[in-house]
Design a protein around this motif. Structure first.
Motif, PDB file in Angstrom:
ATOM      1  N   MET A   1      36.360  33.568  58.286  1.00 15.62           N
ATOM      2  CA  MET A   1      37.513  32.784  58.710  1.00 15.62           C
ATOM      3  C   MET A   1      37.461  31.386  58.099  1.00 15.62           C
ATOM      4  O   MET A   1      38.479  30.859  57.633  1.00 15.62           O
ATOM      5  CB  MET A   1      37.552  32.696  60.242  1.00 15.62           C
ATOM      6  N   ASN A   2      36.277  30.794  58.077  1.00 21.27           N
ATOM      7  CA  ASN A   2      36.138  29.459  57.508  1.00 21.27           C
ATOM      8  C   ASN A   2      36.433  29.448  56.021  1.00 21.27           C
ATOM      9  O   ASN A   2      37.004  28.478  55.501  1.00 21.27           O
ATOM     10  CB  ASN A   2      34.739  28.912  57.777  1.00 21.27           C
TER      11      ASN A   2
ATOM     12  N   THR B   1      38.574  31.285  54.573  1.00 27.28           N
ATOM     13  CA  THR B   1      40.041  31.311  54.471  1.00 27.28           C
ATOM     14  C   THR B   1      40.643  29.956  54.792  1.00 27.28           C
ATOM     15  O   THR B   1      41.540  29.474  54.092  1.00 27.28           O
ATOM     16  CB  THR B   1      40.611  32.381  55.422  1.00 27.28           C
ATOM     17  N   LEU B   2      40.150  29.322  55.847  1.00 24.34           N
ATOM     18  CA  LEU B   2      40.674  28.008  56.238  1.00 24.34           C
ATOM     19  C   LEU B   2      40.443  26.976  55.146  1.00 24.34           C
ATOM     20  O   LEU B   2      41.340  26.182  54.814  1.00 24.34           O
ATOM     21  CB  LEU B   2      40.010  27.557  57.544  1.00 24.34           C
ATOM     22  N   GLU B   3      39.252  26.979  54.570  1.00 21.80           N
ATOM     23  CA  GLU B   3      38.951  26.024  53.495  1.00 21.80           C
ATOM     24  C   GLU B   3      39.820  26.287  52.286  1.00 21.80           C
ATOM     25  O   GLU B   3      40.318  25.351  51.649  1.00 21.80           O
ATOM     26  CB  GLU B   3      37.465  26.123  53.123  1.00 21.80           C
TER      27      GLU B   3
ATOM     28  N   LEU C   1      43.445  23.042  60.373  1.00 25.48           N
ATOM     29  CA  LEU C   1      42.583  23.977  59.645  1.00 25.48           C
ATOM     30  C   LEU C   1      41.126  23.523  59.695  1.00 25.48           C
ATOM     31  O   LEU C   1      40.220  24.306  59.999  1.00 25.48           O
ATOM     32  CB  LEU C   1      43.033  24.079  58.181  1.00 25.48           C
TER      33      LEU C   1
ATOM     34  N   LYS D   1      39.560  23.625  63.260  1.00 27.09           N
ATOM     35  CA  LYS D   1      39.148  24.982  63.620  1.00 27.09           C
ATOM     36  C   LYS D   1      37.897  25.379  62.846  1.00 27.09           C
ATOM     37  O   LYS D   1      36.989  26.024  63.401  1.00 27.09           O
ATOM     38  CB  LYS D   1      40.293  25.959  63.314  1.00 27.09           C
ATOM     39  N   LEU D   2      37.813  24.987  61.599  1.00 23.30           N
ATOM     40  CA  LEU D   2      36.643  25.302  60.787  1.00 23.30           C
ATOM     41  C   LEU D   2      35.396  24.697  61.413  1.00 23.30           C
ATOM     42  O   LEU D   2      34.355  25.360  61.541  1.00 23.30           O
ATOM     43  CB  LEU D   2      36.858  24.763  59.365  1.00 23.30           C
TER      44      LEU D   2
END
Length: 453
Positions: free
Chosen positions: A186-187, A189-191, A403, A406-407
């Motif tokens: 997930m991280n 993707t967020l980055e 983003l 959340k990361l």
């Protein structure tokens, strides 16, 4: 050990029947750097172990024909790979969804487990336990670079519960790592989303080009879209949006220095203030640094050049491994081989971080030094960059803040899960904690509960 019936054995006893179930890497001259090719069969090196349960990271490759010639040294899905020299104690599994085979390097050993006797994932957790790590250190060959060998690994004692119990314990511990791995993906993707937005706004100028074509900028609210000009203009480094400026990187940042408290003063160390060095640098996808290997005390800060960096500061390594970046996720100090970087008034923290990432390759090309590559304060003055108005960098920060927030939360959750997993591990292996209790703890932990076991 959990359960009423345990099996005392050695690693050699649980190796699969047949040849090459427990082997080391190829002879030195059989695998050299010129054997590496752009693609083919991955080679497991030391850098591919230490990423969690699975061999991972950036692989070197050999041609399939080379792997065929070294077939005895290949690992397949489900095999365990151990470090033989260097950072002893490292262990990883070959993933089930990875390549069909991997060639292990000269510094690794691999074990194919007899699935009727032992569970490979359970053995992975056994070898990550403090007790097993201590055994590895105590039995290492200390002459020169610490190393071990196949004989030592083969004779390593194990205490195994019944196979069904092994699998159950592995499933409990694996639940934590599954969630940690989900957070990692997930991280990433967020980055990637935050990085893509920076690229679109400040490198490719997509909103400006959309306006040039008579189109509304995609995915922008009217207020943010209005911040972008409608034209490009010439500059010393090419076309840039009208009203933006080309100036030295140094003119838009403030540099903060680090320091090291005296190592001979015990009152300066082992405090509660994280002290960052380049070894603490996160991966690019993690962005944030929320912990460090070493900690200092307030007294150490007061009696050294070190200073507390506020959250949102970008740290860049400036000596040796130049250009490693981290975004400070909790107040911390750093050593003198790094700079802390803040944007000048009006320039956002997240914009500053991604601007430095964009400039890293150019900074690395400007290093100097006879012993270590180094960048200085003057280095930042030699690099001209394109800068938008400050209000646009603030809009970028507001857009990517959810983003990156959340990361960071995922990183903290993963850290909590890893702590709980490591707390459960010895209790499960020793039988101090029953499987039903451990399963409840795992369910609560993965769901976000941080109660201690």
């Amino acid at each position: 050990m959990a359960g009423d019936s345990v099996f005392e054995c050695t690693v050699g006893d649980v190796a699969a029947l047949g040849r090459n179930s427990l082997v080391g890497g190829p002879f030195g001259s059989d695998l050299v750097s010129r054997d590496y090719v752009p693609s083919g069969v991955p080679v497991v090196r030391g850098s591919n172990i230490g990423h969690g349960r699975w061999v991972d990271g950036e692989f070197a490759y050999v041609a399939p024909e080379k792997a065929d010639a070294l077939a005895a040294n290949c690992a397949k899905r489900g095999d365990l790979v151990f470090t033989q020299r260097g950072t002893l104690g490292q262990v990883a599994l070959v993933p089930q969804n990875g390549a069909d085979r991997y060639l292990i390097s000269q510094s690794q050993m691999k074990l194919t487990v007899d699935a009727q006797k032992a569970d490979a994932l359970f053995l992975y957790y056994v070898f990550t336990s403090a007790e097993q790590q201590a055994y590895i250190r105590q039995n290492a060959i200390q002459t020169g670079v610490p190393d071990t060998n196949l004989g030592i690994l083969r004779n390593t004692p194990l205490t195994l519960p019944p196979l069904a119990e092994q699998k159950a314990i592995a499933a409990v511990l694996g639940a934590f790592d599954d969630k940690i791995e989900l957070n990692r993906r997930m991280n990433a993707t967020l980055e990637a989303m935050a990085r893509a937005l920076f690229q679109s706004w400040f490198v490719d100028f997509d909103p400006v080009r959309a306006k040039l074509d008579g189109r509304p900028p995609a995915n922008l609210d009217p207020a943010t879209a209005a911040l972008f000009p409608e034209h490009l203009e010439d500059s010393l480094i090419g076309h840039i949006p009208k009203g933006w400026e080309v100036c030295s990187l140094a003119s838009k940042i403030k540099l903060l220095s680090g320091g090291t408290p005296k190592t001979s003063e015990p009152d300066y160390w082992d405090g509660d203030i994280p002290w960052y060095s380049v070894k603490d640098a996160p991966s690019e996808t993690d962005v944030w640094v929320i912990q460090s290997e070493k900690h200092v005390t307030k007294l150490g800060i007061e009696n050294s050049a070190a200073q507390i960096l506020p959250e949102g500061t970008t740290i860049i390594s400036a000596r040796g491994t130049v250009g490693k970046l981290a975004l400070v996720g909790t107040p911390m100090a750093m050593n003198q081989s790094c700079y802390g970087v803040r944007g000048v008034k009006g320039y956002g923290d997240y914009f500053t971080y991604f601007a430095l990432r964009q400039a890293t390759a150019d900074l690395q090309q400007r290093t100097h030094g006879t012993v270590f590559d180094t960048i200085t304060r003057q280095t930042f003055e030699t690099l001209d960059c394109i800068f938008p108005p400050a209000n646009l960098t603030q809009a970028f920060d507001r857009t990517v803040a959810p983003l990156l927030t959340k990361l960071r939360a995922n990183l903290h959750q993963s850290r909590t899960l890893a702590t709980l997993r490591d707390t459960l591990l010895p209790k499960l292996l020793s039988g101090e904690l029953s499987l039903p209790a451990a399963m409840l703890a795992a369910q609560a932990g993965v769901a976000g509960t941080t109660d201690k076991v």
